[in-house]
Design a protein around this motif. Sequence first.
Motif, mmCIF file in Angstrom:
data_model
loop_
_atom_site.group_PDB
_atom_site.id
_atom_site.type_symbol
_atom_site.label_atom_id
_atom_site.label_comp_id
_atom_site.label_asym_id
_atom_site.label_seq_id
_atom_site.Cartn_x
_atom_site.Cartn_y
_atom_site.Cartn_z
ATOM 1 N N GLY A 136 -57.702 -18.759 -18.162
ATOM 2 C CA GLY A 136 -57.912 -19.514 -19.395
ATOM 3 C C GLY A 136 -57.418 -20.943 -19.309
ATOM 4 N N LYS A 137 -57.149 -21.429 -18.072
ATOM 5 C CA LYS A 137 -56.650 -22.800 -17.921
ATOM 6 C C LYS A 137 -57.795 -23.730 -17.536
ATOM 7 N N ARG A 138 -57.810 -24.913 -18.138
ATOM 8 C CA ARG A 138 -58.838 -25.892 -17.775
ATOM 9 C C ARG A 138 -58.517 -26.477 -16.413
ATOM 10 N N THR A 139 -59.558 -26.643 -15.596
ATOM 11 C CA THR A 139 -59.336 -27.153 -14.265
ATOM 12 C C THR A 139 -60.597 -27.838 -13.759
ATOM 13 N N GLY A 140 -60.469 -28.617 -12.703
ATOM 14 C CA GLY A 140 -61.621 -29.296 -12.115
ATOM 15 C C GLY A 140 -61.329 -30.752 -11.826
ATOM 16 N N TYR A 141 -62.322 -31.412 -11.223
ATOM 17 C CA TYR A 141 -62.186 -32.809 -10.786
ATOM 18 C C TYR A 141 -61.954 -33.741 -11.977
ATOM 19 N N ASP A 142 -62.752 -33.565 -13.045
ATOM 20 C CA ASP A 142 -62.593 -34.401 -14.247
ATOM 21 C C ASP A 142 -61.274 -34.123 -14.959
ATOM 22 N N ILE A 143 -60.886 -32.842 -14.978
ATOM 23 C CA ILE A 143 -59.663 -32.446 -15.680
ATOM 24 C C ILE A 143 -58.444 -33.066 -15.010
ATOM 25 N N ALA A 144 -58.458 -33.082 -13.663
ATOM 26 C CA ALA A 144 -57.333 -33.672 -12.931
ATOM 27 C C ALA A 144 -57.196 -35.149 -13.291
ATOM 28 N N LEU A 145 -58.340 -35.836 -13.383
ATOM 29 C CA LEU A 145 -58.305 -37.253 -13.766
ATOM 30 C C LEU A 145 -57.743 -37.408 -15.182
ATOM 31 N N ALA A 146 -58.182 -36.550 -16.095
ATOM 32 C CA ALA A 146 -57.696 -36.617 -17.479
ATOM 33 C C ALA A 146 -56.178 -36.449 -17.525
ATOM 34 N N LYS A 147 -55.680 -35.485 -16.747
ATOM 35 C CA LYS A 147 -54.230 -35.236 -16.757
ATOM 36 C C LYS A 147 -53.475 -36.439 -16.197
ATOM 37 N N GLN A 148 -54.048 -37.054 -15.132
ATOM 38 C CA GLN A 148 -53.411 -38.225 -14.545
ATOM 39 C C GLN A 148 -53.368 -39.371 -15.559
ATOM 40 N N ILE A 149 -54.462 -39.550 -16.284
ATOM 41 C CA ILE A 149 -54.510 -40.612 -17.305
ATOM 42 C C ILE A 149 -53.449 -40.367 -18.375
ATOM 43 N N GLY A 150 -53.320 -39.112 -18.786
ATOM 44 C CA GLY A 150 -52.299 -38.759 -19.764
ATOM 45 C C GLY A 150 -50.905 -39.087 -19.253
ATOM 46 N N LYS A 151 -50.687 -38.775 -17.972
ATOM 47 C CA LYS A 151 -49.395 -39.026 -17.351
ATOM 48 C C LYS A 151 -49.091 -40.526 -17.353
#
Lengths: 229, 277
Positions: free
Chosen positions: B63-78
Amino acid sequence: MAHSGINILFEGRNLTRLLGGLWISAKIAFIAIVLGILLGIILGMLRTLKNPLLRVILRLYLEFFRIVPTVVLLFLFYYILPQNFHINLNAEVVATLVFTLWVAAEMSDIVRSGLISVPRHQVDAGKAIGLTTPQLYRYVLLPQSIQLMIPATINLTTRVIKTTSLLLLISVMDVINVGQQIIEANNQHYQNGAFWIYGFIFILYFILCYPLSVWARYIERKEKLRNNG
Amino acid sequence: MKKGRILTGLLAAASVFALAFTTPQPTKAASNPSSVSAIKKRGTIKVAVFGDLPPYGWVNKDGKRTGYDIALAKQIGKDLNTKVKFVQVNADSRVDALKSNKVDIVLANFTVTPERKQVVAFAKPYMKVSVGVVSPKKKVITKVSQLNGKNLIVTKGTTAESYFTQKQPKVQLQKYDSKTQQFNALKNGRAVALADDNSYLYAWVKNHPNYKVGIKHLGPNQYIAPGIKKGNTSLLNWTNKEINKLNKNGFFKTDYNQNLKPYFGSDVSAKDIIITK
């Protein structure tokens, strides 16, 4: 690779996620039905009054919600209205609101037709013994028409439950949305995952809707017995 | 009585149209709810992502979101020092989600097209895709000229179909309705090769080692970029800087290796997909 596709349902947290999605669908449907029916009864009663302005307004309201497809309503309330009026509601609130207004509109027509089908002499008799208008509704009209309204109301309820499947369009994580996530996440390993997931969702919806339709049939039969027997 | 009913009907219709065509009011610049400062103040950035497109944006079995776009989103959040709130969208609601301020930024395999540029501001691209051609390893097709007068499999409505129809009229197209059908047709030897988005083909050959993506890029490259609401220069400038920074520190390479490489065959390398400049 002798595994059956049904395993897709039991991998990781898939089953819990699907049931979680169903809970969201059911919750929205339930709140909308309860609020919508209450509002619809009031609107239906108002529509039997003789005030022409009130009748036109309520009629417009009914036609708007009946003519415009639910998908369009959801889009309108979720995407279009916020652009114009700067109100930003979250998706589940929008869904509940749209469904409530829709149920209220349909319900008002069910109530209205139920009320006007009560024989005219019943109203006259009520007036003759000095009942006020609210009393007339409470003791004469509603009790006699409610039996007529129930089957149509249950039918409306099942339609609302089924229509929650449109909610994925406005980003509500309902059961269909979760199902599609699971299908796509597994299409490498489970080529026929779609069959099992949609099959399972079919059973879930069936469990929600079938008791309602059995109940509607039971009431209709009872009604027939009472009228003919 | 009947006349009255018709009138009510007309009125109802009129009100429907009146509501549907209310003209949008221009948003005030001062109250931009998606500016960098507004996002930082809120403490959350709202990101539109796909939930059903592995390996770009999808949800794993936990149930966890994952993928190439998701990794970018998390990095942007960071890098913004905020939390990330994912809003799952469908392909056709990406533009509306931005316009109605449901999200601040779209990271959902958003291809830059001239039509979309009219309504959405795109930041610097972070990925490229184009049409590719896959064929059996035994009779591999490496040049378009090898396809002249031969049968080529495509799926209706894809960029591959429109590219070959417009630019390569000498190639005979066999059109199918779904991905499953087109790949089955290739396996059954109904044509010499199959054309589709190269990223799909890379993933497919990974599981079908007898085939090879002989032509990796055909026609113009298409770029995938973050989408931002038009007029939101604050977030647009920030995102452009962010993509430059991530390019320099090799973020996209790591992202590729973690999220895309396991899905793609060995004849694909990071430089076929990511943009490094």
